[in-house]
Scaffold this motif. Structure first.
Motif, PDB file in Angstrom:
ATOM      1  N   ALA A 128      55.434  27.087  62.932  1.00  0.00           N
ATOM      2  CA  ALA A 128      54.985  26.369  63.779  1.00  0.00           C
ATOM      3  C   ALA A 128      55.637  26.364  65.024  1.00  0.00           C
ATOM      4  O   ALA A 128      57.056  25.974  65.173  1.00  0.00           O
ATOM      5  CB  ALA A 128      54.538  24.898  63.090  1.00  0.00           C
ATOM      6  N   GLY A 129      55.199  26.642  66.198  1.00  0.00           N
ATOM      7  CA  GLY A 129      55.718  26.929  67.378  1.00  0.00           C
ATOM      8  C   GLY A 129      56.224  25.697  68.071  1.00  0.00           C
ATOM      9  O   GLY A 129      57.014  25.441  69.000  1.00  0.00           O
ATOM     10  N   ASN A 130      55.538  24.686  67.721  1.00  0.00           N
ATOM     11  CA  ASN A 130      55.677  23.235  68.191  1.00  0.00           C
ATOM     12  C   ASN A 130      56.798  22.349  67.793  1.00  0.00           C
ATOM     13  O   ASN A 130      57.230  21.556  68.353  1.00  0.00           O
ATOM     14  CB  ASN A 130      54.292  22.286  67.888  1.00  0.00           C
ATOM     15  N   THR A 131      57.410  22.867  66.768  1.00  0.00           N
ATOM     16  CA  THR A 131      58.510  22.252  66.034  1.00  0.00           C
ATOM     17  C   THR A 131      59.999  22.507  66.359  1.00  0.00           C
ATOM     18  O   THR A 131      60.311  23.889  66.599  1.00  0.00           O
ATOM     19  CB  THR A 131      58.710  22.610  64.309  1.00  0.00           C
ATOM     20  N   VAL A 132      60.577  21.762  67.221  1.00  0.00           N
ATOM     21  CA  VAL A 132      61.930  21.845  67.759  1.00  0.00           C
ATOM     22  C   VAL A 132      63.005  21.935  66.775  1.00  0.00           C
ATOM     23  O   VAL A 132      64.020  22.951  66.570  1.00  0.00           O
ATOM     24  CB  VAL A 132      62.024  20.978  69.029  1.00  0.00           C
ATOM     25  N   GLY A 133      62.891  21.088  65.526  1.00  0.00           N
ATOM     26  CA  GLY A 133      64.096  21.002  64.736  1.00  0.00           C
ATOM     27  C   GLY A 133      63.739  19.811  63.832  1.00  0.00           C
ATOM     28  O   GLY A 133      63.125  19.140  63.867  1.00  0.00           O
ATOM     29  N   VAL A 134      64.526  19.725  62.731  1.00  0.00           N
ATOM     30  CA  VAL A 134      64.563  18.744  61.687  1.00  0.00           C
ATOM     31  C   VAL A 134      65.891  18.288  61.339  1.00  0.00           C
ATOM     32  O   VAL A 134      66.698  19.313  61.261  1.00  0.00           O
ATOM     33  CB  VAL A 134      63.776  19.296  60.282  1.00  0.00           C
ATOM     34  N   TRP A 135      66.058  17.086  61.078  1.00  0.00           N
ATOM     35  CA  TRP A 135      67.657  16.684  60.600  1.00  0.00           C
ATOM     36  C   TRP A 135      67.224  15.838  59.290  1.00  0.00           C
ATOM     37  O   TRP A 135      66.690  14.760  59.561  1.00  0.00           O
ATOM     38  CB  TRP A 135      68.171  15.847  61.793  1.00  0.00           C
ATOM     39  N   VAL A 142      73.854  16.520  54.618  1.00  0.00           N
ATOM     40  CA  VAL A 142      73.114  16.767  55.839  1.00  0.00           C
ATOM     41  C   VAL A 142      72.454  18.021  56.071  1.00  0.00           C
ATOM     42  O   VAL A 142      73.163  19.038  55.588  1.00  0.00           O
ATOM     43  CB  VAL A 142      74.069  16.301  56.967  1.00  0.00           C
ATOM     44  N   PHE A 143      71.177  18.008  56.273  1.00  0.00           N
ATOM     45  CA  PHE A 143      70.754  19.331  56.694  1.00  0.00           C
ATOM     46  C   PHE A 143      69.984  19.350  58.017  1.00  0.00           C
ATOM     47  O   PHE A 143      69.543  18.467  58.507  1.00  0.00           O
ATOM     48  CB  PHE A 143      69.348  19.491  55.564  1.00  0.00           C
ATOM     49  N   GLU A 144      70.209  20.388  58.661  1.00  0.00           N
ATOM     50  CA  GLU A 144      69.791  20.534  60.076  1.00  0.00           C
ATOM     51  C   GLU A 144      69.074  21.889  60.348  1.00  0.00           C
ATOM     52  O   GLU A 144      69.401  22.890  59.752  1.00  0.00           O
ATOM     53  CB  GLU A 144      70.890  20.505  61.108  1.00  0.00           C
ATOM     54  N   PHE A 145      67.840  21.862  61.200  1.00  0.00           N
ATOM     55  CA  PHE A 145      67.261  23.468  61.146  1.00  0.00           C
ATOM     56  C   PHE A 145      66.865  23.126  62.691  1.00  0.00           C
ATOM     57  O   PHE A 145      66.197  22.115  63.402  1.00  0.00           O
ATOM     58  CB  PHE A 145      66.223  23.495  60.450  1.00  0.00           C
ATOM     59  N   TYR A 146      67.029  24.045  63.718  1.00  0.00           N
ATOM     60  CA  TYR A 146      66.722  24.271  65.098  1.00  0.00           C
ATOM     61  C   TYR A 146      66.008  25.359  65.356  1.00  0.00           C
ATOM     62  O   TYR A 146      66.341  26.715  64.792  1.00  0.00           O
ATOM     63  CB  TYR A 146      67.841  23.986  66.092  1.00  0.00           C
ATOM     64  N   ASN A 147      64.841  25.397  66.080  1.00  0.00           N
ATOM     65  CA  ASN A 147      63.973  26.483  66.394  1.00  0.00           C
ATOM     66  C   ASN A 147      64.083  26.655  67.934  1.00  0.00           C
ATOM     67  O   ASN A 147      63.167  25.987  68.817  1.00  0.00           O
ATOM     68  CB  ASN A 147      62.574  26.389  65.954  1.00  0.00           C
ATOM     69  N   PRO A 148      64.756  27.535  68.462  1.00  0.00           N
ATOM     70  CA  PRO A 148      65.059  27.701  69.901  1.00  0.00           C
ATOM     71  C   PRO A 148      63.797  28.138  70.543  1.00  0.00           C
ATOM     72  O   PRO A 148      63.690  27.646  71.690  1.00  0.00           O
ATOM     73  CB  PRO A 148      66.090  28.628  70.051  1.00  0.00           C
ATOM     74  N   GLY A 149      62.930  29.085  69.863  1.00  0.00           N
ATOM     75  CA  GLY A 149      61.719  29.436  70.308  1.00  0.00           C
ATOM     76  C   GLY A 149      60.872  28.345  70.920  1.00  0.00           C
ATOM     77  O   GLY A 149      60.078  28.579  71.912  1.00  0.00           O
ATOM     78  N   ALA A 150      61.090  27.291  70.151  1.00  0.00           N
ATOM     79  CA  ALA A 150      59.992  26.102  70.761  1.00  0.00           C
ATOM     80  C   ALA A 150      60.301  25.792  71.910  1.00  0.00           C
ATOM     81  O   ALA A 150      59.355  25.178  72.721  1.00  0.00           O
ATOM     82  CB  ALA A 150      60.111  25.048  69.760  1.00  0.00           C
ATOM     83  N   VAL A 151      61.509  25.869  72.658  1.00  0.00           N
ATOM     84  CA  VAL A 151      62.010  25.174  73.956  1.00  0.00           C
ATOM     85  C   VAL A 151      62.145  26.554  74.824  1.00  0.00           C
ATOM     86  O   VAL A 151      62.734  26.567  75.982  1.00  0.00           O
ATOM     87  CB  VAL A 151      63.198  24.512  73.750  1.00  0.00           C
ATOM     88  N   GLY A 152      61.632  27.674  74.457  1.00  0.00           N
ATOM     89  CA  GLY A 152      61.671  28.909  75.284  1.00  0.00           C
ATOM     90  C   GLY A 152      62.929  29.858  75.245  1.00  0.00           C
ATOM     91  O   GLY A 152      63.112  30.720  76.020  1.00  0.00           O
ATOM     92  N   GLU A 153      63.901  29.541  74.322  1.00  0.00           N
ATOM     93  CA  GLU A 153      65.138  30.195  74.118  1.00  0.00           C
ATOM     94  C   GLU A 153      64.905  31.185  73.048  1.00  0.00           C
ATOM     95  O   GLU A 153      64.935  31.162  71.889  1.00  0.00           O
ATOM     96  CB  GLU A 153      66.023  29.246  73.817  1.00  0.00           C
ATOM     97  N   MET A 154      64.523  32.636  73.662  1.00  0.00           N
ATOM     98  CA  MET A 154      64.069  33.657  72.580  1.00  0.00           C
ATOM     99  C   MET A 154      65.358  34.439  72.129  1.00  0.00           C
ATOM    100  O   MET A 154      65.197  35.296  71.663  1.00  0.00           O
ATOM    101  CB  MET A 154      63.014  34.408  73.261  1.00  0.00           C
ATOM    102  N   SER A 155      66.352  34.217  72.934  1.00  0.00           N
ATOM    103  CA  SER A 155      67.593  35.158  72.893  1.00  0.00           C
ATOM    104  C   SER A 155      68.419  34.974  71.591  1.00  0.00           C
ATOM    105  O   SER A 155      69.353  35.700  71.338  1.00  0.00           O
ATOM    106  CB  SER A 155      68.219  35.433  74.179  1.00  0.00           C
ATOM    107  N   VAL A 156      68.060  33.659  70.849  1.00  0.00           N
ATOM    108  CA  VAL A 156      69.101  33.273  70.064  1.00  0.00           C
ATOM    109  C   VAL A 156      68.158  33.185  68.809  1.00  0.00           C
ATOM    110  O   VAL A 156      66.843  32.934  68.833  1.00  0.00           O
ATOM    111  CB  VAL A 156      69.801  32.370  70.216  1.00  0.00           C
ATOM    112  N   ALA A 157      68.725  33.338  67.581  1.00  0.00           N
ATOM    113  CA  ALA A 157      67.836  33.031  66.370  1.00  0.00           C
ATOM    114  C   ALA A 157      67.893  31.603  65.867  1.00  0.00           C
ATOM    115  O   ALA A 157      68.688  30.962  66.282  1.00  0.00           O
ATOM    116  CB  ALA A 157      68.571  33.776  64.907  1.00  0.00           C
ATOM    117  N   PRO A 158      66.920  31.149  65.092  1.00  0.00           N
ATOM    118  CA  PRO A 158      67.125  29.706  64.446  1.00  0.00           C
ATOM    119  C   PRO A 158      68.428  29.385  63.881  1.00  0.00           C
ATOM    120  O   PRO A 158      69.033  30.225  63.355  1.00  0.00           O
ATOM    121  CB  PRO A 158      65.820  29.610  63.640  1.00  0.00           C
TER     122      PRO A 158
END
Length: 287
Positions: A128-135, A142-158
């Protein structure tokens, strides 16, 4: 008309409000004759700012590096379970889900007195492109996940850190979800959508092995979150094949959640689940 609708504003004294926070006392029993466990559930939502991270990979060397991509405006859903008398939990569990904007889909589970498991896991695995991250945090895990593509950052991986399966070993988490799922799906919500709950009435209908009976009694007013609500007491019973249910609730017509509700769900030879939920605090924001 729409129980559990967290997306559309509610009407209070001619003004429109959005429910921005809610606190529940939750009691559950998941087997016949078993102990009743108690929890405090807190949920809130609203705009905030967070740092978003990505996984920067050097393709030549294969080296990976956590990269801070800066601060971004997001919409946050926060949830917390505090065990009072628990089966297995010995610490609080918290989560934060960040999306680019609030939508009817992201609001779906907000008012439930359980955690947004479907939202959390779907956010990670559906792309889902709307999801920026989960903590998520339980004890010292602790679990963290970030989706850079959701904020337009396509040059790095989640970016991901920690074990997403940290919840699978906590019996309480599954019990809370299962108890609420049964109560929500086999409750009385749909039957009341077209009823005037401020008029004393009884209802009974059934077909092909399905029988539903309910009673509505106006019950004065209550104050929640500094607002006054006209309420009614509703009780119901039903039978659906091998499934039997019974419950009662205190409702206000302009609140999409019950102020207090308790019920039992029994499948002959199978589940025997009791759920009791009561609002202990609620926050409103004028639209």
């Amino acid at each position: 008309m729409n129980p559990w609708d967290a997306y559309n504003p509610i009407q209070i004294d001619g003004e429109q409000y959005l429910i921005t926070s809610i606190k529940y006392k939750l009691r559950i029993r998941t087997e016949e004759g078993g102990p009743i466990y108690e929890y405090e559930i807190e949920k809130s939502r609203g705009p905030t700012k967070i740092h978003v991270y990505g996984n920067k990979i050097d393709m030549e060397t294969g080296e990976q590096e956590k990269a801070d991509l800066g601060e971004f405006e997001v919409y946050e859903y926060y949830g917390k379970i505090t065990p009072i008398n628990a089966e297995d939990m010995n610490s609080t569990f918290e989560y934060r889900l960040w999306v680019t904007e609030r939508t009817s889909d992201t609001d779906t589970f907000f008012l439930f007195p359980s955690l947004d498991f479907l939202t959390l896991y779907a956010s990670l695995y559906s792309g889902a492109g709307n999801t920026v991250g989960v903590w998520m945090k339980y004890g010292d895990q602790v679990f963290e996940f970030y989706n850079p593509g959701a904020v337009g950052e396509m040059s790095v991986a989640p970016y991901q850190e920690g074990d997403i399966n940290m919840l699978s070993n906590i019996a309480d988490i599954e019990s809370i979800y299962m108890s609420w799922y049964g109560f929500y799906n086999f409750g009385f919500w749909t039957a009341l959508e077209d009823e005037n709950i401020y008029q004393e009435t009884t209802g009974s209908w059934g077909v092909m092995g399905y029988q539903y009976n309910y009673e509505v009694k106006p019950d004065g007013t209550m104050t929640l979150g500094g607002k006054n609500f006209k309420v009614s007491h509703v009780s119901w019973t039903y039978t659906l094949g091998s499934i039997t249910g019974q419950g009662e609730a205190v409702l206000a017509a302009n609140l999409p959640v019950p102020i207090e509700a308790k019920g039992i769900f029994i499948e002959q030879g199978g589940a025997n689940v009791f759920t009791h939920v009561k609002i202990e605090g609620i926050g409103f924001e004028k639209v």
